[in-house]
Design a protein around this motif. Sequence first.
Motif, PDB file in Angstrom:
ATOM      1  N   GLN A  46      56.774  72.768 -39.949  1.00  0.00           N
ATOM      2  CA  GLN A  46      57.048  72.478 -41.207  1.00  0.00           C
ATOM      3  C   GLN A  46      56.106  71.014 -41.547  1.00  0.00           C
ATOM      4  N   ILE A  47      56.087  69.986 -40.627  1.00  0.00           N
ATOM      5  CA  ILE A  47      55.581  68.664 -40.952  1.00  0.00           C
ATOM      6  C   ILE A  47      54.136  69.017 -41.090  1.00  0.00           C
ATOM      7  N   LEU A  48      53.319  69.856 -40.405  1.00  0.00           N
ATOM      8  CA  LEU A  48      52.232  69.900 -40.675  1.00  0.00           C
ATOM      9  C   LEU A  48      51.687  70.520 -41.727  1.00  0.00           C
ATOM     10  N   LEU A  49      52.772  71.617 -42.404  1.00  0.00           N
ATOM     11  CA  LEU A  49      52.513  72.373 -43.421  1.00  0.00           C
ATOM     12  C   LEU A  49      52.833  71.527 -44.838  1.00  0.00           C
ATOM     13  N   PHE A  50      53.860  70.637 -44.617  1.00  0.00           N
ATOM     14  CA  PHE A  50      53.910  69.841 -45.626  1.00  0.00           C
ATOM     15  C   PHE A  50      52.764  68.841 -45.897  1.00  0.00           C
ATOM     16  N   GLY A  51      52.592  68.364 -44.904  1.00  0.00           N
ATOM     17  CA  GLY A  51      51.541  67.194 -44.631  1.00  0.00           C
ATOM     18  C   GLY A  51      50.049  67.651 -45.179  1.00  0.00           C
ATOM     19  N   MET A 187      56.462  60.884 -48.869  1.00  0.00           N
ATOM     20  CA  MET A 187      57.784  61.637 -49.359  1.00  0.00           C
ATOM     21  C   MET A 187      58.133  62.648 -48.356  1.00  0.00           C
ATOM     22  N   PHE A 188      57.147  63.348 -47.749  1.00  0.00           N
ATOM     23  CA  PHE A 188      57.411  64.546 -47.141  1.00  0.00           C
ATOM     24  C   PHE A 188      58.145  64.430 -45.706  1.00  0.00           C
ATOM     25  N   VAL A 189      57.714  63.381 -45.144  1.00  0.00           N
ATOM     26  CA  VAL A 189      57.996  63.069 -43.491  1.00  0.00           C
ATOM     27  C   VAL A 189      59.568  62.857 -43.811  1.00  0.00           C
ATOM     28  N   PRO A 190      60.110  62.038 -44.531  1.00  0.00           N
ATOM     29  CA  PRO A 190      61.611  61.733 -44.733  1.00  0.00           C
ATOM     30  C   PRO A 190      62.290  63.078 -44.898  1.00  0.00           C
ATOM     31  N   GLY A 191      61.617  63.891 -45.925  1.00  0.00           N
ATOM     32  CA  GLY A 191      62.316  65.145 -46.325  1.00  0.00           C
ATOM     33  C   GLY A 191      62.378  66.244 -45.220  1.00  0.00           C
ATOM     34  N   VAL A 192      61.127  66.369 -44.501  1.00  0.00           N
ATOM     35  CA  VAL A 192      61.075  67.168 -43.550  1.00  0.00           C
ATOM     36  C   VAL A 192      62.000  66.771 -42.468  1.00  0.00           C
ATOM     37  N   VAL A 251      58.871  61.935 -36.288  1.00  0.00           N
ATOM     38  CA  VAL A 251      58.505  60.314 -36.471  1.00  0.00           C
ATOM     39  C   VAL A 251      57.076  60.026 -36.062  1.00  0.00           C
ATOM     40  N   VAL A 252      56.973  60.705 -34.676  1.00  0.00           N
ATOM     41  CA  VAL A 252      55.587  60.442 -33.973  1.00  0.00           C
ATOM     42  C   VAL A 252      54.554  61.173 -34.606  1.00  0.00           C
ATOM     43  N   ILE A 253      54.567  62.301 -35.176  1.00  0.00           N
ATOM     44  CA  ILE A 253      53.753  63.247 -35.893  1.00  0.00           C
ATOM     45  C   ILE A 253      53.426  62.280 -36.932  1.00  0.00           C
ATOM     46  N   GLY A 254      54.274  61.700 -37.929  1.00  0.00           N
ATOM     47  CA  GLY A 254      54.260  61.357 -39.018  1.00  0.00           C
ATOM     48  C   GLY A 254      53.340  59.848 -38.816  1.00  0.00           C
ATOM     49  N   TYR A 255      53.944  59.419 -37.685  1.00  0.00           N
ATOM     50  CA  TYR A 255      53.178  57.954 -37.425  1.00  0.00           C
ATOM     51  C   TYR A 255      51.747  58.221 -37.143  1.00  0.00           C
ATOM     52  N   PHE A 256      51.382  59.075 -36.226  1.00  0.00           N
ATOM     53  CA  PHE A 256      50.026  59.049 -35.690  1.00  0.00           C
ATOM     54  C   PHE A 256      49.132  59.920 -36.416  1.00  0.00           C
ATOM     55  N   VAL A 257      49.550  61.211 -37.075  1.00  0.00           N
ATOM     56  CA  VAL A 257      48.605  62.043 -37.808  1.00  0.00           C
ATOM     57  C   VAL A 257      48.569  61.784 -39.284  1.00  0.00           C
ATOM     58  N   PHE A 258      49.776  61.254 -39.785  1.00  0.00           N
ATOM     59  CA  PHE A 258      49.791  60.907 -41.316  1.00  0.00           C
ATOM     60  C   PHE A 258      49.749  59.692 -41.575  1.00  0.00           C
ATOM     61  N   ARG A 259      49.531  58.711 -40.488  1.00  0.00           N
ATOM     62  CA  ARG A 259      49.703  57.435 -40.757  1.00  0.00           C
ATOM     63  C   ARG A 259      50.880  56.971 -41.509  1.00  0.00           C
ATOM     64  N   MET A 260      51.944  57.454 -41.405  1.00  0.00           N
ATOM     65  CA  MET A 260      53.334  57.169 -42.109  1.00  0.00           C
ATOM     66  C   MET A 260      53.756  55.774 -41.626  1.00  0.00           C
ATOM     67  N   PRO A 261      53.816  54.694 -42.416  1.00  0.00           N
ATOM     68  CA  PRO A 261      54.307  53.649 -41.818  1.00  0.00           C
ATOM     69  C   PRO A 261      55.694  53.441 -41.525  1.00  0.00           C
ATOM     70  N   LEU A 262      55.983  52.695 -40.650  1.00  0.00           N
ATOM     71  CA  LEU A 262      57.397  52.514 -39.837  1.00  0.00           C
ATOM     72  C   LEU A 262      57.845  51.024 -39.676  1.00  0.00           C
TER      73      LEU A 262
END
Lengths: 382, 301
Positions: A46-51, A187-192, A251-262
């Motif tokens: 899901q996260i990869l799909l949305f990302g 938007m998608f990381v928190p949503g997913v 969270v880890v995928i969001g952070y490392f793959v999509f550079r989602m800030p934390l």
Amino acid sequence: MPYMVQKTNRKEFKMKKFKGFIKKEFYHIFRDKRSLFILFGMPIAQILLFGYAVTNEINNVNIAIFDKANDAQSEKIIQNISASNYFNIEQIIYNEADIEKSFKKGKVKAVLVFEPKLAKKLTKDNKANIQVITDATEPNTATTIINYVSVILQKIQMNLNKDIKMPYQIKAQTRMLYNPELKSVFMFVPGVMTIILMLVSAMMTSISITREKEIGTMEILLVSPLKPFQVILGKVFPYIFLSIFNALVIVVIGYFVFRMPLEGSYFLLGLESVLFIVSALSLGVLISTISNTQQTAMMISLMGLLLPVILLSGFIFPIESMPRPLQIFSNIIPATWYIIILKGIMLKGVGIAYLWKETLVLIGMTIFFIALSIRNYKIRLE
Amino acid sequence: MSIKTTNISKLFGKTEALKNISFNVKENELFGIIGPDGAGKTTLFRILTTLLFADKGTASVANFDVVKEYIDIRNHVGYMPGKFSLYQDLTIEENLEFFATIFGTTVKENYDLIKDIYVQIEPFKKRRAGALSGGMKQKLALCCALIHKPKVLFLDEPTTGVDAVSRQEFWQMLKKLQKKGITILVSTPYMDEAELCDRIALIDKGEILNIDTPQNIINKFDKQIYNVSAKKTYKLLTDLKDYQHNYSVFPFGEFIHYIDKRKDFNKSDLYNYLEKKGNENIIITKTKASVEDAFMDLMKT
């Protein structure tokens, strides 16, 4: 007599019973391919799909050019457009009829039409037109294309005007805070994360409890010394762990793959997530008390939980632009509050001082769901 | 008394599942509830195992009231529901260990109780329950219901869907368990199994028709039964039903059980009638009544 032993070593036996129950639950989970997929495959997929796939940004959109001018000015504009990463000039068109044809083939999403004698008109009349035709079967993409083209044209225009002093000029100086590049991933990381936690916690527990009803083992568990709350706790406990693990993965995928800030506190993020997980679990238990088959449990979870989470929690469609009744309804969805909390912690880096209201609402909802499912839980078959 | 029920009635909507059921089961008795499908056996079991409320009447199990002291009952009874209800994705060993743990005991502690049964399935202990045959499933379910050494054992149609050999073995095991001091209440639709119980209650459409020892029930049956057979059984059955003097006709294994209305019944009359109708290889012999004959007779009245 076994029950005599039980009285002398009550606490120890209680612990043993609990451990035995949880061990059995893990056997169920790890031996069922379907639940393994939902638990571990789904979050990543899901996260990869949305990302990657489901996004509002445009990249390398295929467009066509119909250049009736064919002069220095039009050439310059085309160069500017093809130099940007947003567009890829797929086709050059030479007559009007081909415009519609190329749209119908679906090869291009937009066609830029330059009027004849563009350069001449610009110098003579100080005015020239470029027509942007878009394929509005995908309205979001169409609007975005128009915006991007306008920005590029504005830049060119500013370059042309740089030596001329305009008498009056009001410029809007915009700054996009917290997500300056307007990345939809943010938007998608928190949503997913919300969807997955809801799915794993509520749907999986409600299914696993109703499965015991369906295969008849619930009958045996009822006619045993296990108290109802022990059964429920035993069923729910493994999913708390699995959900936390899932949240971590996202969270880890969001952070490392999509550079989602934390930006905010990891600790607070963890606590709030556990709170949301518990509220979803209690919803799952509640669903299992009103359904007798796995299928009903799944349908209720999907229609009653997942759909509102996706559509009404503000994950995809902004709550502000919903009709009033739906706005009010979105307030009773726990996910709405959790998404606000997640965005607050991850993007803005705010602490509990700013999120206490949302947290309290979530706590209140959780207590309400737990109370309701305890009240609804049947210690008999009817 | 191990089980005591007084005037138990239960309604499901408008259908009366149980009507004024009263019976007592003595300590250490093997008591059978015998009746066809839909007679109300499972409902009765569920009321006694505290899973359902009765609408009327009272009941107690091991001297505990089924409504007020349901927690005590749940600690002291073993229950094997009609449907195979163990975890199909767990192995024999894991199922047994799980039930031992939730009853606060270990497999070791009560091993002597299940030993005779468990040794038969032990070679397959690493096999998942879902992959077992009907007979093995039933043995495993019995082991799981026994693992905490219950005072009273409830077995709801334990032999339904099990082959004839396994059924026989199963009843031998029940007899052994009885010797170890466990009271057993068992339900079955098979009449031949009724004769293996100490006492039986015949139940149909939610009502108890008779309670007695199987021998007494047979002894009280005073009508003469004839085994009739011929080449074509179905034709024979319809011809017998058409016979004007018939009192009752029903298939019984490879024969047809026939009872005549007349006191001065003569075999040759019937033989001639059947022959005239075109039956071949006709054999008519006297036979002893079974519980099934008594039950069929009770259901008629």
